[in-house]
Design a protein around this motif. Structure first.
Motif, mmCIF file in Angstrom:
data_model
loop_
_atom_site.group_PDB
_atom_site.id
_atom_site.type_symbol
_atom_site.label_atom_id
_atom_site.label_comp_id
_atom_site.label_asym_id
_atom_site.label_seq_id
_atom_site.Cartn_x
_atom_site.Cartn_y
_atom_site.Cartn_z
ATOM 1 N N THR A 80 0.832 -1.205 0.000
ATOM 2 C CA THR A 80 0.000 0.000 0.000
ATOM 3 C C THR A 80 0.865 1.253 0.000
ATOM 4 O O THR A 80 0.617 2.205 -0.756
ATOM 5 C CB THR A 80 -0.929 0.005 1.232
ATOM 6 N N ARG A 81 1.896 1.256 0.829
ATOM 7 C CA ARG A 81 2.767 2.430 0.899
ATOM 8 C C ARG A 81 3.480 2.683 -0.424
ATOM 9 O O ARG A 81 3.611 3.832 -0.863
ATOM 10 C CB ARG A 81 3.789 2.267 2.024
ATOM 11 N N PHE A 158 -8.843 7.139 -5.191
ATOM 12 C CA PHE A 158 -8.126 6.134 -5.989
ATOM 13 C C PHE A 158 -6.697 6.616 -6.224
ATOM 14 O O PHE A 158 -6.480 7.706 -6.748
ATOM 15 C CB PHE A 158 -8.862 5.960 -7.326
ATOM 16 N N ALA A 159 -5.725 5.805 -5.833
ATOM 17 C CA ALA A 159 -4.310 6.114 -6.072
ATOM 18 C C ALA A 159 -3.674 4.909 -6.741
ATOM 19 O O ALA A 159 -3.416 3.891 -6.088
ATOM 20 C CB ALA A 159 -3.582 6.451 -4.775
ATOM 21 N N PHE A 164 -3.095 -1.973 -13.535
ATOM 22 C CA PHE A 164 -2.180 -2.774 -12.715
ATOM 23 C C PHE A 164 -2.671 -2.935 -11.288
ATOM 24 O O PHE A 164 -3.125 -3.995 -10.899
ATOM 25 C CB PHE A 164 -0.789 -2.126 -12.735
ATOM 26 N N ALA A 165 -2.573 -1.894 -10.486
ATOM 27 C CA ALA A 165 -2.948 -1.974 -9.075
ATOM 28 C C ALA A 165 -3.223 -0.573 -8.548
ATOM 29 O O ALA A 165 -2.785 0.421 -9.140
ATOM 30 C CB ALA A 165 -1.841 -2.634 -8.255
ATOM 31 N N ALA A 166 -3.933 -0.508 -7.437
ATOM 32 C CA ALA A 166 -4.268 0.792 -6.862
ATOM 33 C C ALA A 166 -4.683 0.621 -5.410
ATOM 34 O O ALA A 166 -5.026 -0.480 -4.960
ATOM 35 C CB ALA A 166 -5.396 1.459 -7.643
ATOM 36 N N VAL A 167 -4.638 1.733 -4.689
ATOM 37 C CA VAL A 167 -5.217 1.813 -3.348
ATOM 38 C C VAL A 167 -6.531 2.561 -3.467
ATOM 39 O O VAL A 167 -6.585 3.629 -4.088
ATOM 40 C CB VAL A 167 -4.289 2.555 -2.369
ATOM 41 N N ILE A 168 -7.594 2.009 -2.917
ATOM 42 C CA ILE A 168 -8.861 2.727 -2.857
ATOM 43 C C ILE A 168 -9.145 3.088 -1.408
ATOM 44 O O ILE A 168 -8.665 2.427 -0.478
ATOM 45 C CB ILE A 168 -10.028 1.919 -3.466
ATOM 46 N N ALA A 169 -9.920 4.146 -1.223
ATOM 47 C CA ALA A 169 -10.265 4.596 0.122
ATOM 48 C C ALA A 169 -11.543 5.404 0.052
ATOM 49 O O ALA A 169 -11.950 5.860 -1.021
ATOM 50 C CB ALA A 169 -9.136 5.449 0.703
#
Length: 218
Positions: A80-81, A158-159, A164-169
């Motif tokens: 995540t980081r 969304f980051a 590919f991949a991402a962090v959602i919050a």
């Protein structure tokens, strides 16, 4: 307030605070779940009454499962980081979501769809894996918003890169969760979806496993 002025999500102090909470819980779980399992086991052995086994079976099984799973939580926290350090936050109001009915998804798979950064008219669904940490999101996506609490997922931060991949919050940010595209082949690497060299390099910095650069056609 969404920190859109930051170059990456990690530059935002609230994001770093949310991640610190995430990784602290992961490390605490690594200590507490094994301790809980050992404590329950010791309690059962000390009682030594066979008919009480059924009382301890479910707690013992669950604490063992969580103790076994906890290293993956720590690994995901650091993944995540890496994503937060590579990508800025974007905000999506009520992104398209659903259950099943897309290629690669089973009838029970919940997914979110985001636009391709290089082809805005194309959207790419990202399937949420089924495990403990996905349950909060799974209850709030796919079947619509039925309560005020569920409506917190109307706006999604969304980051990452949906290829590919991402962090959602949810706004805050809160409930950080990693979503990623499923591997496209037996090698366990992601499909590049025609991404540019710069996008591929950024994804590699974020920890995404991609094909060897020499094997990707320009």
């Amino acid at each position: 307030m969404l920190p859109t002025h930051h170059r990456t999500a990690w530059d935002d102090s609230e994001t770093r605070r949310a991640w610190a909470k995430l990784v602290t819980c992961a490390f605490l779980g690594q200590l507490l779940w094994p301790a809980a399992w050992l404590g329950l086991l010791a309690w059962y052995v000390s009682i030594s009454i066979s008919w009480t086994l059924w009382l301890f079976f479910v707690p013992l099984l669950y604490t063992f499962y969580r103790a076994f799973l906890q290293p993956a939580y720590i690994s995901w926290a650091f993944h995540t980081r890496r994503l937060l350090r590579a990508y800025p936050w974007q905000v999506f109001e009520e992104p398209r979501s659903g259950i099943g009915e897309i290629p690669g998804a089973t009838d029970g798979d919940v997914w979110l769809s985001f636009p391709n950064p290089e082809r805005p008219d194309e959207t790419l669904p990202m399937i949420l894996k089924v495990h403990v940490r996905s349950m909060w999101w799974r209850r709030r996506l796919g079947r619509g918003y039925t309560t005020a609490k569920a409506a917190r997922a109307r706006q999604v931060w969304f980051a990452g890169d949906p290829r590919f991949a991402a962090v959602i919050a949810v706004p805050g940010p809160c409930r950080l969760y990693v979503v990623q595209q499923r591997p496209s082949g037996d090698r366990g690497v992601a499909d590049t979806h025609g991404a540019s060299a710069a996008a591929l390099e950024r994804a590699r910095r974020a920890g995404v496993r991609l094909p060897d650069p020499d094997s990707v056609a320009p």
